[in-house]
Design a protein around this motif. Structure first.
Motif, PDB file in Angstrom:
ATOM      1  N   GLY A 117      37.979  82.121  66.498  1.00 59.25           N
ATOM      2  CA  GLY A 117      38.157  83.025  65.378  1.00 59.25           C
ATOM      3  C   GLY A 117      37.008  83.051  64.417  1.00 59.25           C
ATOM      4  N   SER A 118      35.871  82.457  64.766  1.00 59.38           N
ATOM      5  CA  SER A 118      34.703  82.416  63.883  1.00 59.38           C
ATOM      6  C   SER A 118      33.762  83.587  64.107  1.00 59.38           C
ATOM      7  N   ALA A 119      34.007  84.401  65.087  1.00 57.41           N
ATOM      8  CA  ALA A 119      33.150  85.572  65.374  1.00 57.41           C
ATOM      9  C   ALA A 119      34.041  86.770  65.673  1.00 57.41           C
ATOM     10  N   THR A 120      33.461  87.920  65.419  1.00 54.09           N
ATOM     11  CA  THR A 120      34.219  89.152  65.648  1.00 54.09           C
ATOM     12  C   THR A 120      33.971  89.664  67.072  1.00 54.09           C
ATOM     13  N   ARG A 121      34.948  90.456  67.528  1.00 51.85           N
ATOM     14  CA  ARG A 121      34.801  91.055  68.851  1.00 51.85           C
ATOM     15  C   ARG A 121      33.619  92.015  68.889  1.00 51.85           C
ATOM     16  N   GLN A 122      33.337  92.681  67.770  1.00 57.00           N
ATOM     17  CA  GLN A 122      32.205  93.606  67.702  1.00 57.00           C
ATOM     18  C   GLN A 122      30.895  92.878  67.950  1.00 57.00           C
ATOM     19  N   ARG A 123      30.771  91.673  67.451  1.00 56.21           N
ATOM     20  CA  ARG A 123      29.540  90.901  67.665  1.00 56.21           C
ATOM     21  C   ARG A 123      29.379  90.521  69.128  1.00 56.21           C
ATOM     22  N   VAL A 124      30.499  90.179  69.759  1.00 54.73           N
ATOM     23  CA  VAL A 124      30.432  89.842  71.183  1.00 54.73           C
ATOM     24  C   VAL A 124      30.028  91.067  71.996  1.00 54.73           C
TER      25      VAL A 124
END
Length: 391
Positions: A139-146
């Motif tokens: 939960g430390s990164a967004t799906r958009q970043r991935v």
């Protein structure tokens, strides 16, 4: 003095009797002219004999190369090196021209640098994708970043493929700048000189290479020979032989390799080709040669010297000598003439004598006297080389 009537009657009867006797004796006298015998004419004869004779088809052929290649550039550039001379024999792959390829070399180095950069960036983008994927789970990164990291990896992989294509294209251009002989053969005139610009789409080739080994001879024969030729080809390869009047030592031998698919209706001939190794290159493209095609051997062919055969208004004939040394004109059918020997199809029998010299003085029924054939004269060169006797 007047004669009496009885005396006149007696004198008239006496005159009539004397005239009849004169006519009777004149008509019974033998003729004074006698038959004059015809003189014998000197001739040279030969006996017809049966022997093995090859079956050949004779024609005039034209020497043609298997390939004639006009060399043209595939990239543009100035000619910096010419590696051959006009009329030189070349092997396949021998260098011909070198064009200025510095621009292509520079493009390849630039593409190689871009490839190295994109590979480094791809390694970093893949590492970012792994890291952001792990952070997304916690939960430390967004799906958009991935998703952005995934797109960066795909873009860099595509860029690497484009870089590699640019390198391949530049390498191919450099290879094209080194022009090599596509076939083995002999070069013609050089149409582009050192320092000139080789352009794409030029109508005149830089040089033409003509293949000489092997080489073909094209010729045509009458359509009547086609069935016999095809039948012979089904049994084995047909030997072809070439001779040239201007080159007495030439005796090239090859094989028949081509029969055209149709007969020429305007000439009634069929086109053929024979292939020859031509290792000594004595057969030259464009040359006209004497062609003979051997179809087999006739074991019992009836033969006579070709000079015995005459042609007249009634057809082909020969003068035959009978047992009384008297001539007779005999019509014959000639199947073929090979090397000065005529093969007779019909009209003669083995052992019959035919005249080979002196026919101009003959007619049917002429008595003849056979003469011996003259001994062959010694060649001039041999006569010159004979030792001279010294006293």
């Amino acid at each position: 003095m007047r004669l009496s009537r009885p005396l006149l009657s007696v004198l008239l009867l006496a005159a009539l009797g004397g005239g009849g006797y004169f006519l009777a004796t004149r008509s019974s006298a033998p003729p004074e002219t006698a038959k004059v015998a015809r003189p014998q004419q000197p001739v040279i004869t030969r006996a017809a004999e049966a022997r093995a004779m090859p079956i050949r088809v004779i024609a005039v052929g034209n020497v043609q190369p298997l390939s004639v290649v006009g060399v043209r550039p595939r990239v543009e550039g100035a000619i910096v090196t010419v590696h051959f001379s006009e009329g030189q024999e070349l092997r396949e792959g021998d260098p011909l021209f070198t064009l200025d390829f510095r621009a292509a070399e520079a493009a390849r180095r630039q593409a190689e640098a871009n490839l190295a950069r994109d590979r480094v960036q791809l390694i970093r983008a893949k590492a970012d994708l792994v890291r952001y994927s792990d952070l997304l789970k916690s939960g430390s990164a967004t799906r958009q970043r991935v998703e952005q990291s995934t797109s960066d990896v795909g873009s860099l992989e595509a860029a690497i493929k484009a870089d590699q294509a640019t390198i391949d294209n530049a390498t191919l251009a450099i290879d094209y700048a080194h022009i090599k002989a596509p076939v083995a053969g002999r070069t013609g005139a050089i149409n582009t000189k050192l320092g000139s610009l080789a352009r794409l789409g030029e109508t005149l080739p830089m040089v033409t290479i003509t293949q000489l080994r092997p080489i073909t001879v094209a010729f045509s024969v009458a359509e009547v020979h086609l069935p016999r030729i095809r039948a012979a080809m089904e049994k084995s390869e047909l030997e072809a032989r070439v001779t040239v009047a201007s080159d007495p030592g030439l005796d090239a031998r090859g094989t028949l390799t081509f029969i055209d698919s149709a007969i020429d209706p305007t000439t009634g001939t069929i086109a053929l080709k024979a292939t020859f190794p031509n290792e000594d290159t004595r057969l030259w493209p464009g040359q006209f040669v004497n062609m003979s095609l051997t179809l087999g051997v006739e074991p019992e062919a009836l033969t006579i010297p070709a000079e015995a055969v005459q042609v007249g208004q009634t057809g082909t004939y020969v003068f035959v000598i009978d047992s009384n040394n008297v001539t007779a004109l005999r019509l014959v059918e000639v199947d073929r003439i090979l090397d000065g020997i005529a093969v007779i199809k019909q009209g003669l029998s083995a052992g019959e004598k035919v005249v080979i010299e002196g026919q101009m003085r003959l007619s049917p029924g002429t008595p003849v006297e056979e003469k011996a054939a003259p001994a062959p004269q010694e060649a001039p060169q041999k006569a010159l080389n004979k030792p001279v006797a010294t006293p």
